[in-house]
Every structure is written in structure tokens, then in C-alpha cells.
Design a protein around this motif. Sequence first.
Motif, PDB file in Angstrom:
ATOM      1  N   UNK A 131       0.833  -1.211   0.000  1.00 19.52           N
ATOM      2  CA  UNK A 131       0.000   0.000   0.000  1.00 19.52           C
ATOM      3  C   UNK A 131       0.865   1.258   0.000  1.00 19.52           C
ATOM      4  N   UNK A 132       1.982   1.234   0.735  1.00 12.45           N
ATOM      5  CA  UNK A 132       2.868   2.397   0.757  1.00 12.45           C
ATOM      6  C   UNK A 132       3.504   2.635  -0.611  1.00 12.45           C
ATOM      7  N   UNK A 133       3.813   1.563  -1.321  1.00 11.68           N
ATOM      8  CA  UNK A 133       4.355   1.706  -2.679  1.00 11.68           C
ATOM      9  C   UNK A 133       3.321   2.335  -3.599  1.00 11.68           C
ATOM     10  N   UNK A 134       2.059   1.889  -3.490  1.00  9.96           N
ATOM     11  CA  UNK A 134       0.993   2.452  -4.341  1.00  9.96           C
ATOM     12  C   UNK A 134       0.799   3.940  -4.063  1.00  9.96           C
ATOM     13  N   UNK A 135       0.800   4.326  -2.790  1.00  8.16           N
ATOM     14  CA  UNK A 135       0.630   5.735  -2.427  1.00  8.16           C
ATOM     15  C   UNK A 135       1.796   6.577  -2.938  1.00  8.16           C
ATOM     16  N   UNK A 136       3.032   6.026  -2.787  1.00  5.91           N
ATOM     17  CA  UNK A 136       4.216   6.767  -3.248  1.00  5.91           C
ATOM     18  C   UNK A 136       4.176   6.964  -4.756  1.00  5.91           C
ATOM     19  N   UNK A 137       3.715   5.982  -5.500  1.00  5.22           N
ATOM     20  CA  UNK A 137       3.610   6.113  -6.958  1.00  5.22           C
ATOM     21  C   UNK A 137       2.549   7.155  -7.340  1.00  5.22           C
ATOM     22  N   UNK A 138       1.435   7.148  -6.621  1.00  4.08           N
ATOM     23  CA  UNK A 138       0.395   8.148  -6.895  1.00  4.08           C
ATOM     24  C   UNK A 138       0.914   9.558  -6.622  1.00  4.08           C
ATOM     25  N   UNK A 139       1.661   9.711  -5.529  1.00  7.33           N
ATOM     26  CA  UNK A 139       2.206  11.024  -5.189  1.00  7.33           C
ATOM     27  C   UNK A 139       3.206  11.488  -6.236  1.00  7.33           C
ATOM     28  N   UNK A 140       4.015  10.530  -6.737  1.00  9.26           N
ATOM     29  CA  UNK A 140       4.984  10.886  -7.774  1.00  9.26           C
ATOM     30  C   UNK A 140       4.268  11.352  -9.044  1.00  9.26           C
ATOM     31  N   UNK A 141       3.235  10.627  -9.440  1.00 15.87           N
ATOM     32  CA  UNK A 141       2.503  11.008 -10.656  1.00 15.87           C
ATOM     33  C   UNK A 141       1.883  12.401 -10.502  1.00 15.87           C
ATOM     34  N   UNK A 142       1.334  12.713  -9.339  1.00 22.91           N
ATOM     35  CA  UNK A 142       0.719  14.028  -9.112  1.00 22.91           C
ATOM     36  C   UNK A 142       1.759  15.141  -9.191  1.00 22.91           C
ATOM     37  N   UNK A 143       2.920  14.907  -8.576  1.00 16.30           N
ATOM     38  CA  UNK A 143       3.950  15.952  -8.577  1.00 16.30           C
ATOM     39  C   UNK A 143       4.577  16.130  -9.954  1.00 16.30           C
ATOM     40  N   UNK A 144       4.665  15.039 -10.738  1.00 22.51           N
ATOM     41  CA  UNK A 144       5.165  15.184 -12.097  1.00 22.51           C
ATOM     42  C   UNK A 144       4.213  16.064 -12.925  1.00 22.51           C
ATOM     43  N   UNK A 145       2.895  15.881 -12.714  1.00 13.88           N
ATOM     44  CA  UNK A 145       1.917  16.704 -13.439  1.00 13.88           C
ATOM     45  C   UNK A 145       2.025  18.169 -13.025  1.00 13.88           C
ATOM     46  N   UNK A 146       2.188  18.421 -11.724  1.00 12.13           N
ATOM     47  CA  UNK A 146       2.319  19.788 -11.241  1.00 12.13           C
ATOM     48  C   UNK A 146       3.589  20.445 -11.760  1.00 12.13           C
ATOM     49  N   UNK A 147       4.664  19.646 -11.826  1.00 10.85           N
ATOM     50  CA  UNK A 147       5.924  20.189 -12.330  1.00 10.85           C
ATOM     51  C   UNK A 147       5.810  20.523 -13.810  1.00 10.85           C
ATOM     52  N   UNK A 148       5.044  19.702 -14.534  1.00 17.57           N
ATOM     53  CA  UNK A 148       4.854  19.988 -15.958  1.00 17.57           C
ATOM     54  C   UNK A 148       4.127  21.311 -16.178  1.00 17.57           C
ATOM     55  N   UNK A 149       3.262  21.680 -15.251  1.00 22.35           N
ATOM     56  CA  UNK A 149       2.538  22.958 -15.335  1.00 22.35           C
ATOM     57  C   UNK A 149       3.326  24.089 -14.674  1.00 22.35           C
ATOM     58  N   UNK A 150       4.549  23.794 -14.254  1.00 22.56           N
ATOM     59  CA  UNK A 150       5.449  24.760 -13.624  1.00 22.56           C
ATOM     60  C   UNK A 150       4.863  25.319 -12.318  1.00 22.56           C
ATOM     61  N   UNK A 151       4.138  24.438 -11.613  1.00 28.93           N
ATOM     62  CA  UNK A 151       3.537  24.856 -10.343  1.00 28.93           C
ATOM     63  C   UNK A 151       4.422  24.495  -9.139  1.00 28.93           C
ATOM     64  N   UNK A 152       5.300  23.502  -9.302  1.00 28.31           N
ATOM     65  CA  UNK A 152       6.229  23.120  -8.220  1.00 28.31           C
ATOM     66  C   UNK A 152       7.624  22.961  -8.803  1.00 28.31           C
ATOM     67  N   UNK A 153       8.643  23.097  -7.953  1.00 27.82           N
ATOM     68  CA  UNK A 153      10.007  22.943  -8.468  1.00 27.82           C
ATOM     69  C   UNK A 153      10.353  21.463  -8.730  1.00 27.82           C
ATOM     70  N   UNK A 154      11.388  21.263  -9.537  1.00 32.03           N
ATOM     71  CA  UNK A 154      11.828  19.902  -9.879  1.00 32.03           C
ATOM     72  C   UNK A 154      12.290  19.135  -8.644  1.00 32.03           C
TER      73      UNK A 154
END
Length: 386
Positions: A131-154
Motif C-alpha cells: 500500500x505504501x508503494x501504491x501511495x508513493x507512486x500516486x504522489x509521484x505522478x501528481x507531482x510530475x503533473x504539477x511540475x509539468x505545469x510549472x507549479x512546483x520545483x523539480x
Amino acid sequence: MIGRVMVVVVLAACGGDKVHERHVDEHLPAGSGTQRAREQGDHVSIAPEMLRDLRITTAKVESRAAGERVSVLADVRVNQDAYAEVASPTTARVLRVLAKAGDEVKAGQPLVELASADVSKARGEVQAAEERVAIANQNLARKQALHADRLIPERDVIEARAAVKEAEAARTAAAGQLQPFAVSGAGGVLVLRAQVGGTVIERDVVVGQLADPSKTLFRIGDLSKLWLVAHVFERDAVRVQLGATGAASFAALPGRTIEGPVVWIGREVETPSRTIPVRLELANPGGVLRPGMSAMVSLPVGEPGGPVIAVPMAAVQRVGDRWAVFIPRGVGEFDVRTVGRGRELGGDVEILSGVAAGEEVVVDGAFLLKAEFDKASGEGGHDHEH
């Protein structure tokens, strides 16, 4: 007269009568022959009730190499290359026993099911890690999307990737804790399986028992080939050669000899007995041999010599002023055959004349037959030539 005579030998044994049929040449080596023995009265008859007490065994006269041999004690052991002991890796309660002593099992076959709190805990840790692996993957996908919109730093994306790797490592560790338990079914069910194929030699487990790692529940081994460990005095062991053929006799199998090659010679002297273990491999197709049986094994030492005729030492008896063996001729009937006695060859004796290879001679019980013959001769029952 030169010819061949059909001789049927019936020998009473504890397990029933065995009938051996063979051809014997009338022309035997010097000082022998059925016809001559009977003409001289060299014959002894034993009453049936006495015959049962004599426990007579026989062996065939052999043609064998004349090299020196030694006879030593030995014991049968399991083949450790095809043997396993099964125990629980953790404290657990026995739920179901799936095999019993004497069963033939295959490698990987389930033997027993156990209930273990440790298994339940390990299974829970694996599920939490997944379950922790699934949550970590979901968090990574969300932050990659935010970074693509230049909303968070790399940097936030890099930290999310590190969190995924950390969660995956924790999942691998948790799975490693569960793997030794060979879990199947739901909850904390632990299944112990056979590591090797073979026979269940011993089962020491019952339903409801509390098993722990210190207690062996099953002993399993392939009994089709066993080890025979001979205890050879050091002065003789250094002259035993790998590949040499030994001949073993067993108290539990009177009159039967089983041969096998020498496959290993110990590298250390056993100090209390001053012996070196020498291991032979014995085929056991009928399953007559059991681990723990005792034996006497005859081993060649030194260089082999030419072929000679030989019989077990117990078969040759001193009758009057000659050496003789006893030839079975029927139920309770034995010819006394004069032989020429040669060298001692370990537990055998070289025979210079009197019998031919393949003939049957009495081994166990020969001394008692000699005593009966001497007794009868002293009473004038035989016209015995000296």
C-alpha cells in the motif's frame, strides 16, 4: 563315467522351504565328488526337529581375486545427498498432517499445515508495504503533473521518486521476511513441504501439537541407494582403493551378500577406535536394507591377485585329520566333502581342491554339523576313511 547329474536341494528355513535346482559336474577337482563321498560314507543326516534349531545358512562357492582382504564392522546409513529433515521455521500450532511414516513423497509435496502468529504478522507487513508503494507512486505522478505545469520545483519530483524507491525497498524486505514461511491460503497458514523426494522415514508430529524450530517433524530420504560406512583400522584403510568392490553380509539377512563400490575414504582417524571411515554405496532395489542395520564388510586391500576358489571361513571345518565342507543334498541330508585349504582371505578361505565355483556349502551351522558327524563316527555310524 563323465556326465552331468541334476541335483535338487531342499533346505528348510524359518520362512518356508526354498528349492534350489542346479547341475553339478560328476568330475570335480581331486578329493571330491558326490559319488565318492557316498561310497566312503561321508554323509550326515539331521533329524527335522534338530534341523530347525541349527539355523543353517548356505553360500555359493566363489571364484574371486586372490588379493588380501579385511573384514570389518559397518553400519547402514541414509544417503545424505538425498536426505532432509523438516522442521517449522517458527513456533506454530499444527492444523493438519498430510503425510505419514512410510509414504513416498515428491520434492515440494505438502507435509503439514501450521497456524503461526509470525506468519500473520509477516503477511500484514507485506500488505502494508504494498500500500505504501501504491501511495508513493500516486504522489509521484501528481507531482510530475504539477511540475509539468510549472507549479512546483523539480526538487519536489526528485523527492517523490526517492520516496517510491524507499517504499519499494521496504516492500522487498517485508516479502523476504514472509518467503521462508512458504505461506499458502489465507491468514497465517504455514505449509511445510518436502525438500527432497523419497520415503518418509520418520514422522513426529500430531494435530494440535506446538511445533518450534528445534523439533524435527519429518525425516525424508531416498532409500533406493544407501551408504554403508565401514570402520577400517588405519593400517588397512590406507591401502583401500577408491572404486574397489566390497562385499557386505548382514545378521538380518543370513546367507545373503550385497556388493557395492568404495566411494569415499575418510581423511581423519577416529581417535577412540583408531579407525578410518570408508563409505560404500549399496543399491537397495527391494528395500530390504534399513538405515541403522549392522553388517560385516569384506574389503580388498593392496593390489589384487589372480582368481581363486574361495568360501566363507565358517564353512571350512576340521573333520578328523582333514579339512571339509558340508554340501546340502536334501532336507536334513549333507555330504561331507574333503577340501584342500589354502590361504585366509579376510573372512574367506582359499580352496585348493574339493569343490567347484557355483556349488552350495553350509556356512552358519557347519560347526554343529561337524559335531554331529564326529559323534556319529565315534559310534560307528560311518565307515570314515582317515
